[in-house]
Design an enzyme around this catalytic site. Structure first.
Site, PDB file in Angstrom:
ATOM      1  N   GLY A 134      -2.310  40.154  44.042  1.00 39.14           N
ATOM      2  CA  GLY A 134      -2.657  38.752  44.271  1.00 39.14           C
ATOM      3  C   GLY A 134      -1.489  37.961  44.813  1.00 39.14           C
TER       4      GLY A 134
ATOM      5  N   SER B  63      -0.441  33.296  55.573  1.00 39.88           N
ATOM      6  CA  SER B  63       0.755  33.729  56.300  1.00 39.88           C
ATOM      7  C   SER B  63       2.022  33.185  55.639  1.00 39.88           C
ATOM      8  CB  SER B  63       0.692  33.232  57.749  1.00 39.88           C
ATOM      9  OG  SER B  63      -0.456  33.744  58.378  1.00 39.88           O
TER      10      SER B  63
ATOM     11  N   GLU C 194      -2.145  41.639  55.855  1.00 39.33           N
ATOM     12  CA  GLU C 194      -0.824  42.306  55.854  1.00 39.33           C
ATOM     13  C   GLU C 194       0.046  41.797  56.998  1.00 39.33           C
ATOM     14  OE1 GLU C 194       0.182  44.493  53.658  1.00 39.33           O
ATOM     15  OE2 GLU C 194      -1.685  44.977  52.616  1.00 39.33           O
TER      16      GLU C 194
HETATM   17  C1  LIG Z   1     -10.767  41.541  53.744  1.00 36.55           C
HETATM   18  C2  LIG Z   1      -9.413  40.992  53.365  1.00 36.55           C
HETATM   19  C3  LIG Z   1      -8.693  41.597  52.335  1.00 36.55           C
HETATM   20  C4  LIG Z   1      -7.462  41.046  51.932  1.00 36.55           C
HETATM   21  N1  LIG Z   1      -6.796  41.599  50.863  1.00 36.55           N
HETATM   22  C5  LIG Z   1      -5.712  40.939  50.360  1.00 36.55           C
HETATM   23  C6  LIG Z   1      -5.110  41.382  49.125  1.00 36.55           C
HETATM   24  O1  LIG Z   1      -5.510  42.402  48.549  1.00 36.55           O
HETATM   25  N2  LIG Z   1      -4.096  40.639  48.598  1.00 36.55           N
HETATM   26  C7  LIG Z   1      -3.622  39.512  49.207  1.00 36.55           C
HETATM   27  O2  LIG Z   1      -2.704  38.884  48.669  1.00 36.55           O
HETATM   28  N3  LIG Z   1      -4.160  39.077  50.388  1.00 36.55           N
HETATM   29  C8  LIG Z   1      -5.190  39.749  50.960  1.00 36.55           C
HETATM   30  N4  LIG Z   1      -5.775  39.302  52.130  1.00 36.55           N
HETATM   31  C9  LIG Z   1      -5.278  38.066  52.725  1.00 36.55           C
HETATM   32  C10 LIG Z   1      -4.511  38.239  54.028  1.00 36.55           C
HETATM   33  O3  LIG Z   1      -3.280  38.852  53.800  1.00 36.55           O
HETATM   34  C11 LIG Z   1      -4.395  36.861  54.700  1.00 36.55           C
HETATM   35  O4  LIG Z   1      -5.691  36.527  55.156  1.00 36.55           O
HETATM   36  C12 LIG Z   1      -3.393  36.840  55.820  1.00 36.55           C
HETATM   37  O5  LIG Z   1      -2.073  36.867  55.322  1.00 36.55           O
HETATM   38  C13 LIG Z   1      -3.527  35.604  56.722  1.00 36.55           C
HETATM   39  O6  LIG Z   1      -3.554  34.453  55.963  1.00 36.55           O
HETATM   40  P1  LIG Z   1      -4.712  33.345  56.215  1.00 36.55           P
HETATM   41  O7  LIG Z   1      -6.019  34.040  56.196  1.00 36.55           O
HETATM   42  O8  LIG Z   1      -4.475  32.243  55.266  1.00 36.55           O
HETATM   43  O9  LIG Z   1      -4.493  32.861  57.715  1.00 36.55           O
HETATM   44  P2  LIG Z   1      -3.451  31.731  58.181  1.00 36.55           P
HETATM   45  O10 LIG Z   1      -2.116  32.000  57.621  1.00 36.55           O
HETATM   46  O11 LIG Z   1      -4.063  30.397  57.972  1.00 36.55           O
HETATM   47  O12 LIG Z   1      -3.409  32.038  59.756  1.00 36.55           O
HETATM   48  C14 LIG Z   1      -4.453  31.586  60.644  1.00 36.55           C
HETATM   49  C15 LIG Z   1      -3.955  31.773  62.074  1.00 36.55           C
HETATM   50  O13 LIG Z   1      -2.769  31.018  62.272  1.00 36.55           O
HETATM   51  C16 LIG Z   1      -1.730  31.850  62.772  1.00 36.55           C
HETATM   52  N5  LIG Z   1      -0.456  31.369  62.248  1.00 36.55           N
HETATM   53  C17 LIG Z   1      -0.094  31.216  60.960  1.00 36.55           C
HETATM   54  N6  LIG Z   1       1.160  30.764  60.887  1.00 36.55           N
HETATM   55  C18 LIG Z   1       1.606  30.612  62.164  1.00 36.55           C
HETATM   56  C19 LIG Z   1       2.832  30.179  62.746  1.00 36.55           C
HETATM   57  N7  LIG Z   1       3.876  29.804  62.001  1.00 36.55           N
HETATM   58  N8  LIG Z   1       2.919  30.158  64.095  1.00 36.55           N
HETATM   59  C20 LIG Z   1       1.872  30.557  64.875  1.00 36.55           C
HETATM   60  N9  LIG Z   1       0.700  30.961  64.380  1.00 36.55           N
HETATM   61  C21 LIG Z   1       0.566  31.002  63.039  1.00 36.55           C
HETATM   62  C22 LIG Z   1      -2.083  33.234  62.272  1.00 36.55           C
HETATM   63  O14 LIG Z   1      -1.473  34.237  63.093  1.00 36.55           O
HETATM   64  C23 LIG Z   1      -3.592  33.214  62.402  1.00 36.55           C
HETATM   65  O15 LIG Z   1      -3.953  33.492  63.733  1.00 36.55           O
HETATM   66  C24 LIG Z   1      -6.945  39.894  52.602  1.00 36.55           C
HETATM   67  C25 LIG Z   1      -7.665  39.340  53.686  1.00 36.55           C
HETATM   68  C26 LIG Z   1      -8.869  39.872  54.069  1.00 36.55           C
HETATM   69  C27 LIG Z   1      -9.626  39.256  55.218  1.00 36.55           C
END
Ligand SMILES: Cc1cc2nc3c(=O)[nH]c(=O)nc-3n(C[C@H](O)[C@H](O)[C@H](O)COP(=O)(O)OP(=O)(O)OC[C@H]3O[C@@H](n4cnc5c(N)ncnc54)[C@H](O)[C@@H]3O)c2cc1C
Length: 388
Positions: free
Chosen positions: A135, A143, A368
């Site tokens: 988690g 991100s 990831e």
């Molecule tokens: C099916 C699934 C399983 C998962 N399993 C896990 C798990 O087991 N444990 C866990 O902890 N997480 C898990 N995740 C979460 C995953 O790691 C996150 O979704 C991922 O890190 C992206 O975060 P976010 O979805 O909040 O997107 P955001 O961070 O909001 O990003 C949205 C967009 O903005 C872009 N972006 C973000 N920051 C910047 C920047 N500084 N400059 C330019 N562009 C940027 C990104 O590249 C992306 O295109 C899972 C996700 C999914 C879909």
């Protein structure tokens, strides 16, 4: 035996040891004979993983396969990568299950846990008797995980945890959650047994992607833990990021498996499919697509193999994993999209694997470290200037 031959245009098999080939072929057979016959049923039910296969996955040594001791298989990183490749040839959900259990739950306990924590959890996680989840992500921080809101407050030798984690693979089927929380001393990791009062997990439904995988939200409300639940060696954001490097390494290999499945499927299909008096495979435009797929898969294999060798030498830098994850997932997604296209209308039904892999790879591109975040990690590495 598996009817899947793999893709090996540059005779990379000759670079593998007997043990590495054996590990790969064993998992290849398992995926063909025991996993793939079940996938359609699980894909049709969002958030359904074939839990009955967990003992078999454990028996094959696939949980924490590249860790040593505590009942782990102790594979080298080439064999481990090949195993991840074969699992994802089946489905990204299958590889995710093993990646989370090994790279995100067992690795942090192995690297940062006390001896008591290792003894308590690792053998049972390796044996598949216990399932874990990781988690880190929150509804408002993906991100930028360092912005996390989840808090752990120390009260004497106890901690109180409050917060929400979202998008957590295996959350509702886990016995233990590795939860990362903000403390007065910085970010720390905690092993939270999921039956602790105040802990609740709920499934996220409606996914188009990674349907054969459980994805959950975790709620922590005044979860009270003894200090012995804290991972004593984990200090700062660096600790969860180091776990992600392990899992991302497996993803770099896994994506090749998904790409190989799509390529093999469409290669056979295009030879049999007759369009305008001849096989689809005989058309110039088709051959251009197939050659693109083969070239990119071959380059991805070379990249993964070299990264594996460097990892085995203990000289791996996390940006090398970023390069491999970013590239290999990107090309796998392109391969899956092209394969889906060549399958025509057949490509949109689940009798064929390409669209399932394509939809899965949309998640793999996001989790990831998104594709763009890995771009920024690499950008910083080569310019010395952080754009993040
Ligand atoms: C099916 C699934 C399983 C998962 N399993 C896990 C798990 O087991 N444990 C866990 O902890 N997480 C898990 N995740 C979460 C995953 O790691 C996150 O979704 C991922 O890190 C992206 O975060 P976010 O979805 O909040 O997107 P955001 O961070 O909001 O990003 C949205 C967009 O903005 C872009 N972006 C973000 N920051 C910047 C920047 N500084 N400059 C330019 N562009 C940027 C990104 O590249 C992306 O295109 C899972 C996700 C999914 C879909």
């Amino acid at each position: 035996m598996s009817d899947f031959e793999g893709v090996d245009f540059l005779r990379l098999d000759e670079l593998l040891s007997d043990e590495e080939r054996l590990a790969r072929d064993t998992v290849r057979d398992f995926v063909s004979n025991e996993f793939l016959p079940l996938i359609q049923e699980h894909i049709r039910k969002d958030g359904s993983f074939p839990m009955d296969l967990v003992p078999k996955l454990a028996e094959l040594g696939l949980f924490g396969a590249n860790l040593h001791g505590y009942g782990c298989a102790g594979m080298n990183n080439v064999a481990y990568g090949l195993v991840m490749q074969e699992l994802e040839r089946g489905d990204s959900g299958l590889r995710s299950f093993a990646s989370v259990q090994g790279g995100l739950v067992m690795y942090p306990i192995h690297a940062y846990g006390s001896e008591a924590q290792k003894d308590e959890w690792l053998p049972r996680l390796a044996a598949g008797e216990k399932i874990g989840c990781f988690g880190l992500t929150e509804p408002d921080f993906g991100s930028h995980a360092g912005g996390m809101i989840t808090k752990a407050v120390r009260h004497g030798d106890h901690w109180l945890l409050n917060g929400t984690k979202r998008w957590i693979t295996n959350g509702t089927v886990s016995d233990v959650a590795v939860v990362w929380a903000r403390t007065e001393e910085g970010i720390r990791g905690f092993l939270v047994p999921t039956d602790t009062p105040g802990f609740e997990a709920r499934d996220i439904k409606g996914k188009f992607s990674l349907r054969a995988s459980v994805t959950s939200e975790l709620y922590l409300q005044d979860v009270e833990l003894a200090d012995t639940a804290r991972l004593p060696g984990a200090a700062g954001l660096q600790a969860p990021l180091s776990c992600l490097t392990q899992a991302r390494y497996g993803i770099a290999w896994g994506a090749i498996g998904a790409a190989m499945a799509c390529y093999e499927e469409v290669l056979h299909y295009s030879r049999d499919r007759i369009v305008q008096g001849g096989p689809l495979a005989g058309k110039q435009l088709t051959q251009e697509k197939l050659v693109f797929m083969l070239s990119e898969i071959t380059k991805a294999q070379l990249l993964a193999l070299r990264v594996a060798q460097i990892k085995d030498e203990g000289k791996l830098h996390h940006s090398m994993v970023s390069l491999a994850k970013r590239n290999n997932v990107d090309i796998a997604l392109q391969v899956a999209r092209l394969a889906r296209d060549l399958l025509g209308a057949n490509g949109i039904v689940d009798d064929y694997a390409a669209m399932r892999h394509m939809m899965n790879l949309e998640t793999v591109r996001t989790y990831e470290g998104t594709h763009d975040i890995h771009t920024l990690i690499l950008g910083k590495e080569i310019t010395g200037i952080a754009a993040l």
